[in-house]
Design a protein around this motif. Structure first.
Motif, PDB file in Angstrom:
ATOM      1  N   ASN A  95       0.855  -1.179   0.000  1.00 31.34           N
ATOM      2  CA  ASN A  95       0.000   0.000   0.000  1.00 31.34           C
ATOM      3  C   ASN A  95       0.896   1.236   0.000  1.00 31.34           C
ATOM      4  OD1 ASN A  95      -2.434  -1.466   0.137  1.00 31.34           O
ATOM      5  ND2 ASN A  95      -2.201  -1.703   2.343  1.00 31.34           N
ATOM      6  N   HIS A 135      -7.412  -5.297   0.698  1.00 27.90           N
ATOM      7  CA  HIS A 135      -7.213  -4.634  -0.588  1.00 27.90           C
ATOM      8  C   HIS A 135      -5.768  -4.145  -0.689  1.00 27.90           C
ATOM      9  CE1 HIS A 135     -11.560  -4.378   0.278  1.00 27.90           C
ATOM     10  NE2 HIS A 135     -11.655  -4.686  -0.996  1.00 27.90           N
ATOM     11  N   SER A 148      -3.199  -1.015  -2.721  1.00 27.37           N
ATOM     12  CA  SER A 148      -3.946   0.212  -2.997  1.00 27.37           C
ATOM     13  C   SER A 148      -3.007   1.412  -2.945  1.00 27.37           C
ATOM     14  CB  SER A 148      -5.086   0.367  -1.997  1.00 27.37           C
ATOM     15  OG  SER A 148      -6.028  -0.675  -2.157  1.00 27.37           O
ATOM     16  N   ARG A 196      -7.601  -3.955  -6.012  1.00 24.81           N
ATOM     17  CA  ARG A 196      -6.924  -2.746  -5.558  1.00 24.81           C
ATOM     18  C   ARG A 196      -7.844  -1.548  -5.738  1.00 24.81           C
ATOM     19  NH1 ARG A 196      -0.518  -3.090  -6.552  1.00 24.81           N
ATOM     20  NH2 ARG A 196      -0.306  -5.215  -7.324  1.00 24.81           N
TER      21      ARG A 196
END
Length: 484
Positions: free
Chosen positions: A260, A358, A361, A336
């Motif tokens: 991330n 997720h 991202s 994502r």
């Protein structure tokens, strides 16, 4: 489309779109109006298209566009044509008809106009009808990255990171407002005295912000961040000196490991460009949901769902915010989520998404340092949920965000990734960070305004995400990239 060959009794009135409508004498219309197909073979040969400055210096161009000759030809053109029909046709189809009218006006009025000047006038009229008026040449110039209109007489362009005043001008403030309203209407938005600010985009994806009087005191303001036609990649950025080859390799590994990432920087520092470059290293089999105020991301993957916010209508209803879209995106089974810019309460939902499967991202924030970016995230989460204790917010940030990339537009106009910072966890109530790469300026050669010299240095530290890289079979490549 109907064109009149002789409009001797036209009474011209302005239209909303900046064009002109004509109320002509009925008898004169019966004698003079003829139907002409813009593609007909009877049209006179069209002069070769000329560059925006074909008729001489920029000053000569501006003198021509503000001259009575231009006004005469423009008035007759708009008085002689059915605007509704013309706007349903292509630019090239309409060009033929306008060129014929301009040729007839020049011959009838015996105007001292060269073929190059006539081509320039026709181009300006077409820009008024289909484009963005006098700043159309700046949109076509690939060296220009930003266009800033401060009222009708002051138009700046940014080239290679430097702002310069151009000789281009609008006719008056009404002309600027007309262009601004046409841009907003094209994407279903409005801008007027009751709603004097709007974010929009052009057909090519360029981002536009408009501010009208009375908010803009000295005339309507239009700010355009141009859509890059070049496919910017990490490799190209390394070649240009925006980052080092080792940083490029590390960021490719970060993308493959689904880290991330938060990109931090000031306005115009290149955050979106870097975000686009990073997105190239997302696997094509992943489902990506992008969320933006004005869509400008250029993802190359086949499975992309692009969402865009919507402002409220005249009644103050119907607004769709970034936070609404982030919440909805969680129900769309994304691999994502890429948020163009985090600047409000949606930060809470973005962190929740990063913490709930997720991985990979990405988003951008406005901040001057990686530590400032963390503070900004804390503030925005507190805006969304003021009851959350600060320690809880910091723990969410520490577990959600892996890397912060700091990018800066430096005094020489060059955009550089000045720092790659990793969030390594918590120690007590403090978020621990470590710099993996840093750009260090070289001041030994003295100060120069035209060039910033320096080197990209690796900290040689073992990244905290090396175990994650090992899971993806990339630990050895990561260690190699971190070697000085």
């Amino acid at each position: 489309m109907t064109f009149g060959k002789r409009i001797s009794t036209a009474v011209v009135t302005p239209l909303v779109d900046g064009g002109m409508a004509a109320k002509t004498d009925t008898k004169a219309d019966a004698r003079a109006d003829t139907k002409m197909d813009a593609r007909a073979d009877v049209n006179p040969p069209r002069p070769a298209a000329a560059p925006a400055r074909a008729s001489g210096s920029p000053d000569r161009h501006e003198t021509l566009i503000r001259s009575e000759t231009f006004k005469t030809i423009r008035t007759v053109v708009f008085a002689s044509m059915n605007m509704s029909a013309a706007l349903m046709m292509s630019r090239e189809q309409v060009r033929a008809g306008i060129e014929q009218i301009a040729t007839e006006v020049v011959a009838r009025e015996r105007l001292n106009v060269t073929m190059a000047d006539q081509t320039l006038i026709v181009g300006e009229i077409l820009n008024d009808m289909f484009g963005v008026g006098p700043i159309e040449p700046l949109l076509a110039d690939e060296a220009v990255t930003d266009i800033l209109v401060n009222g009708p007489d002051q138009i700046y362009a940014e080239r290679h990171g430097r702002l310069e005043l151009t000789p281009l001008k609008f006719r008056d403030n009404a002309h600027v407002i007309s262009v601004a309203q046409r841009i907003a209407a094209a994407v279903g938005r409005r801008v007027d005295e009751s709603s004097p600010m709007v974010d929009a985009r052009l057909a090519d994806g360029s981002r536009v912000n408009v501010v009208l009087p009375p908010i803009a005191i000295h005339g309507a303001s239009i700010s355009i961040r141009k859509f890059s036609k070049r496919n910017i990649t990490l490799a190209r950025m390394a070649q240009q000196g925006n980052l080092s080859a080792a940083m490029m390799r590390m960021l490719k590994i970060a993308g493959a490991c689904r880290l991330n990432v938060v990109i931090s920087g000031g306005t115009g520092s290149g955050k979106t460009t870097l975000l686009n470059a990073l997105s190239h290293h997302i696997d094509e089999h992943e489902r990506i949901v992008t969320i933006e105020d004005a869509a400008e991301l250029q993802l190359q993957q086949p499975h992309v769902v692009s969402l865009e916010t919507r402002p409220e209508n005249a009644e103050g209803l119907g607004a769709v915010t970034q936070r609404d879209l982030v919440r909805n995106a969680l129900r769309m089974r994304p691999d994502r989520i890429i948020l163009g810019e985090t600047r409000g309460t949606e930060a809470f939902d973005v962190l929740q998404a990063m913490n709930t499967g997720h991985d990979g991202s990405m988003t951008t924030v406005h901040a001057n340092t990686p530590r400032d970016a963390i503070t900004r995230l804390e503030s925005m989460v507190m805006m969304a949920n003021g009851n959350l204790p600060l320690l809880s917010i910091r723990r969410q940030i520490a577990s959600a965000v892996h890397l912060i990339l700091q990018i800066e537009r430096m005094r020489d106009g060059m955009r550089r990734v000045t720092r790659i910072t990793e969030i390594a966890g918590m120690e007590g109530d403090v978020i621990i960070t470590q710099d993996l790469f840093t750009f260090r300026s070289d001041t030994s050669a003295g100060f120069t305004q035209d060039e910033v010299r320096g080197t990209y240095e690796s900290s040689s530290l073992r990244p905290a995400f090396s175990a994650r890289a090992a899971y993806y079979g990339l630990e050895e490549q990561l260690i190699e990239a971190m070697r000085p």
